[in-house]
Scaffold this active site. Structure first.
Site, short mmCIF file in Angstrom:
data_model
loop_
_atom_site.label_atom_id
_atom_site.label_comp_id
_atom_site.label_asym_id
_atom_site.label_seq_id
_atom_site.Cartn_x
_atom_site.Cartn_y
_atom_site.Cartn_z
N LYS A 175 16.02 27.60 15.82
CA LYS A 175 15.02 26.47 15.97
C LYS A 175 14.34 26.22 14.53
O LYS A 175 13.11 26.99 14.74
CB LYS A 175 14.61 26.37 17.08
CG LYS A 175 14.00 24.46 16.97
CD LYS A 175 12.98 24.42 18.35
CE LYS A 175 11.61 25.26 17.69
NZ LYS A 175 10.81 24.37 17.09
N GLY A 228 4.68 33.00 14.20
CA GLY A 228 4.34 31.93 14.30
C GLY A 228 2.86 32.67 15.37
O GLY A 228 2.44 33.14 14.65
N SER A 229 2.13 31.48 16.17
CA SER A 229 0.81 31.95 16.70
C SER A 229 0.80 32.46 17.37
O SER A 229 1.65 32.65 18.16
CB SER A 229 0.05 30.11 17.25
OG SER A 229 1.10 30.16 18.18
N VAL A 232 1.35 30.88 21.09
CA VAL A 232 3.50 30.73 21.84
C VAL A 232 3.99 32.24 21.53
O VAL A 232 4.54 32.47 22.19
CB VAL A 232 3.56 29.51 20.68
CG1 VAL A 232 4.86 29.64 21.22
CG2 VAL A 232 2.90 28.76 20.88
N GLY A 233 3.33 33.23 20.83
CA GLY A 233 4.08 34.49 20.63
C GLY A 233 3.79 34.93 21.98
O GLY A 233 4.65 35.78 22.71
N GLU A 250 6.00 38.12 15.67
CA GLU A 250 5.05 37.98 14.69
C GLU A 250 4.41 37.21 14.30
O GLU A 250 4.20 35.79 14.18
CB GLU A 250 5.87 38.40 13.27
CG GLU A 250 6.42 39.13 12.57
CD GLU A 250 5.90 40.65 12.51
OE1 GLU A 250 4.56 40.23 12.16
OE2 GLU A 250 6.48 41.66 12.90
N CYS A 284 -0.09 33.72 6.95
CA CYS A 284 -0.78 35.01 8.65
C CYS A 284 -1.46 36.44 7.38
O CYS A 284 -2.30 36.44 7.44
CB CYS A 284 0.88 35.72 8.35
SG CYS A 284 1.95 36.14 7.79
N GLN A 331 -3.98 20.73 12.09
CA GLN A 331 -4.29 21.84 11.03
C GLN A 331 -5.67 20.95 10.12
O GLN A 331 -7.01 22.52 10.40
CB GLN A 331 -3.31 21.60 10.08
CG GLN A 331 -3.58 23.38 10.17
CD GLN A 331 -3.88 24.49 10.79
OE1 GLN A 331 -3.55 23.99 11.60
NE2 GLN A 331 -4.28 25.58 10.37
N GLU A 385 -8.38 33.58 13.35
CA GLU A 385 -7.87 32.70 12.45
C GLU A 385 -7.92 31.43 12.35
O GLU A 385 -7.25 30.48 13.00
CB GLU A 385 -5.77 33.45 12.61
CG GLU A 385 -5.18 32.73 11.84
CD GLU A 385 -3.70 32.28 11.66
OE1 GLU A 385 -3.45 32.52 12.98
OE2 GLU A 385 -3.04 33.84 11.03
P1 NAD Z 1 3.30 27.88 16.69
O1 NAD Z 1 3.47 29.12 16.85
O2 NAD Z 1 2.89 26.32 16.47
O3 NAD Z 1 4.82 27.63 16.35
C1 NAD Z 1 6.37 28.74 15.91
C2 NAD Z 1 7.17 28.09 15.91
O4 NAD Z 1 7.02 27.87 17.99
C3 NAD Z 1 7.74 26.35 16.37
O5 NAD Z 1 9.44 26.59 15.27
C4 NAD Z 1 7.44 25.63 17.40
O6 NAD Z 1 7.92 25.00 17.55
C5 NAD Z 1 7.66 26.91 18.11
N1 NAD Z 1 7.35 26.67 19.45
C6 NAD Z 1 6.02 26.36 19.55
N2 NAD Z 1 5.69 26.45 21.33
C7 NAD Z 1 7.41 26.87 22.01
C8 NAD Z 1 7.54 27.92 22.78
N3 NAD Z 1 6.72 27.65 24.35
N4 NAD Z 1 8.49 28.17 22.91
C9 NAD Z 1 9.35 28.42 22.00
N5 NAD Z 1 9.00 28.23 20.71
C10 NAD Z 1 7.84 27.21 20.86
O7 NAD Z 1 3.68 28.60 15.24
P2 NAD Z 1 3.21 27.37 13.76
O8 NAD Z 1 1.78 26.51 13.63
O9 NAD Z 1 3.88 27.10 13.33
O10 NAD Z 1 2.76 28.66 12.64
C11 NAD Z 1 1.64 29.56 11.94
C12 NAD Z 1 1.42 30.18 12.48
O11 NAD Z 1 2.14 31.62 12.51
C13 NAD Z 1 -0.49 31.02 12.43
O12 NAD Z 1 -0.83 32.23 13.66
C14 NAD Z 1 0.21 32.25 11.43
O13 NAD Z 1 -0.53 33.29 11.60
C15 NAD Z 1 1.55 32.78 11.85
N6 NAD Z 1 3.19 33.01 11.10
C16 NAD Z 1 2.77 35.02 11.20
C17 NAD Z 1 2.70 35.23 10.24
C18 NAD Z 1 3.61 36.93 10.30
O14 NAD Z 1 4.59 37.45 9.56
N7 NAD Z 1 2.69 37.60 10.60
C19 NAD Z 1 4.10 34.62 9.03
C20 NAD Z 1 3.66 33.45 8.99
C21 NAD Z 1 3.17 32.59 9.81
#
Ligand code: NAD
Length: 483
Positions: A175, A228-229, A232-233, A250, A284, A331, A385
């Site tokens: 996804k 991702g964030s 959510v992580g 991550e 990130c 954003q 962040e």
């Molecule tokens: P996000 O957490 O909003 O979304 C990431 C993904 O998770 C998307 O596909 C989203 O649809 C999905 N998602 C959202 N809610 C969910 C749920 N309840 N269950 C399952 N999936 C869900 O993050 P974003 O805004 O897309 O990306 C930005 C963030 O990603 C920043 O915090 C950044 O630091 C981080 N990031 C980290 C790395 C790394 O490798 N450490 C790399 C790139 C980005």
């Protein structure tokens, strides 16, 4: 009318059962709809998971070499499409075309690297305490794995998750982020064209709360790799742990650069601004705190202003532009809120600080690159962040205080120091609480054949990239032969 893109399930490009779609909007020009994507629901996700489950037996039986060959072929196809995929990326999430091209080219090499890892799924042999006994281990795939990605690296992150997942014999439900599904879809197209069997890779677009949740909670999904964030992580980690499945998360960063008195200041300045401002600060690994010794702070700050003036803001398709728009209105508002918070907390803006309006900026989400001074480590702008082109300058009296402040955040992804002092370099490398440690370089910019990930709240689970990446996507079987 923009093109309509579909999900990939059982090897067929398929419309969602919901009959609903969503638009992928260009953040530099909101009049442009880059594509229309399926607004899928749980039933679509379930079907994709079943498709991956049905394909697992066949894919697992292929030799790792054969699986690697498909990845190699997909890499070649992607290489022939670098320019086109990069342009889609710039249109859908705003990073400049040269940055997007760099990312897609990197994705080609990531797949080439992981193609070879298939033939290196090497186990161990061990002496036994018993007579006539031979012990060995093998790495076996897990089954169906779920891959959930963010919008900021819609090719490279996809490549570095799909590569090890597929080559080690898993089938995938993927996804992508709703804000940037097109570049990710094009990577999937390359795999299909390379001959990946139907059902091995399934691509489903839709919201995280609906499609993502089904992937997290479906008992057929044996591992989840998420980027991702933190918010959510953390939620995914909690939910998935109830089923006792592997989770790789991550997440965010608050990456510092330390500048000592003996540093090559020009190099430190150009790396700091590049780390903080490229991809509009939405990496990130972006630098958001620069920690400078008192005695050089004034000169360093003046040089930062000189450097950032060369960073033109605009549409990333324009070759003069170095900073594109933020990815969407949320954003943009987020970043503007942080700028307000910084001012209210007593930090002082010495460059930028405002939304850009009028002319070419009217239809996009543009903000000026922004530099704060007089920042204290306990301020919100030094702790959270921001994910925008905002840099906080923090003055310190000495090296020890610099390390203390660098570590004084919940994150631990990437850090850098600028110095020529060998003793301090090693002391910093030992004391800094980060997974990526740079010396005289940018906090961003990583190589794919070495492990990537952070300490503290930045990461959890086995590292991505490098040789260790396949460990997340495999399980170890220990075999005893009594002969
Ligand atoms: P996000 O957490 O909003 O979304 C990431 C993904 O998770 C998307 O596909 C989203 O649809 C999905 N998602 C959202 N809610 C969910 C749920 N309840 N269950 C399952 N999936 C869900 O993050 P974003 O805004 O897309 O990306 C930005 C963030 O990603 C920043 O915090 C950044 O630091 C981080 N990031 C980290 C790395 C790394 O490798 N450490 C790399 C790139 C980005």
């Amino acid at each position: 009318m923009a093109e309509i893109y579909k999900n990939l399930i059982y090897g067929e490009w398929t419309e969602s059962e919901t009959g609903k779609t969503f638009e992928n909007i260009n953040p530099a020009d909101t009049d442009e709809v880059v594509g229309i994507f399926q607004d899928s629901d749980e039933d679509d996700a379930k079907k994709a998971i079943q498709s991956a489950k049905d394909a697992f037996g066949l894919w697992k039986e292929k030799s790792p070499g054969e699986r690697g060959d498909i990845l190699l072929k997909a890499a070649d196809i992607l290489e022939s499409r670098v320019d086109e995929v990069a342009e889609s990326m710039t249109r859908e999430m705003g990073k400049t075309k040269p940055e997007a091209k760099g990312e897609v080219s990197r994705s080609v090499y990531i797949w080439r690297w992981f193609a070879g890892e298939g033939r290196r799924l090497i186990g161990e042999t061990s002496p036994s305490d018993q007579n006539n006994t031979f012990i060995y281990t093998v790495k076996e795939p897990l089954g169906v794995v779920g891959i959930i990605t963010p919008w900021n690296f819609p090719a490279a992150i996809v490549a570095w998750k799909l590569g090890p997942a597929l080559v080690s014999g898993n089938t995938v439900v993927f996804k992508p982020a709703t804000l940037a599904p097109l570049s990710s879809l094009k990577l999937v197209e390359c795999l299909v064209e390379a001959g990946i069997p139907p059902g091995v890779i399934n691509y489903v677009t839709g919201s995280g709360n609906v499609v993502g949740s089904e992937i997290i909670n479906n008992p057929e999904v044996k591992a989840i790799s998420f980027t991702g964030s933190c918010e959510v992580g953390r939620k995914i980690y909690e939910e998935a742990s109830k089923r006792i499945v592997k989770v790789q998360a991550e997440m965010g960063g608050k990456n510092p650069i330390i500048v000592l008195e003996d540093a090559d200041l020009q190099k430190a300045v150009s790396c700091t601004i590049a780390s903080a401002m490229l991809t509009t600060g939405q990496k990130c690994t972006a630098c958001s705190r620069v920690i400078v010794l008192d005695e050089i702070a004034e000169k360093f700050t003046e040089m930062l202003i000189g450097e950032v003036k060369g960073y033109k803001v605009g549409n990333g398709l324009n070759p003069d532009v170095k900073i594109g728009p933020l990815v969407d209105e949320n954003q943009l508002n987020n970043v503007l809120n942080y700028i307000e918070k910084g001012k209210n907390e007593g930090a002082k803006i010495i460059y930028g600080g405002s939304k850009l309006e009028g002319g070419i900026y009217e239809k996009g989400f543009f903000v000026e690159p922004t530099i704060f001074i007089d920042v204290k480590s306990d301020m919100v702008i030094a702790q959270e962040e921001i994910f925008g082109p905002v840099l906080a300058v923090i003055k310190v009296k000495d090296f020890d205080e610099a390390i203390k402040i660098a570590n004084d955040v919940e994150f631990g992804l990437s850090a850098s120091i600028f110095t020529n002092d060998l003793n301090k370099t090693f002391e910093y490398a030992g004391k800094i609480e980060c997974g990526i440690v740079k010396v005289n370089g940018s906090t961003a910019g990583i190589e794919f054949h070495v492990p990537f990930g952070g300490y503290k709240s930045s990461s959890s689970g086995i590292r991505e990239q490098g040789r260790v990446a396949v460990d997340f996507y495999t399980q170890i079987k220990t075999v005893y032969i009594h002969y």
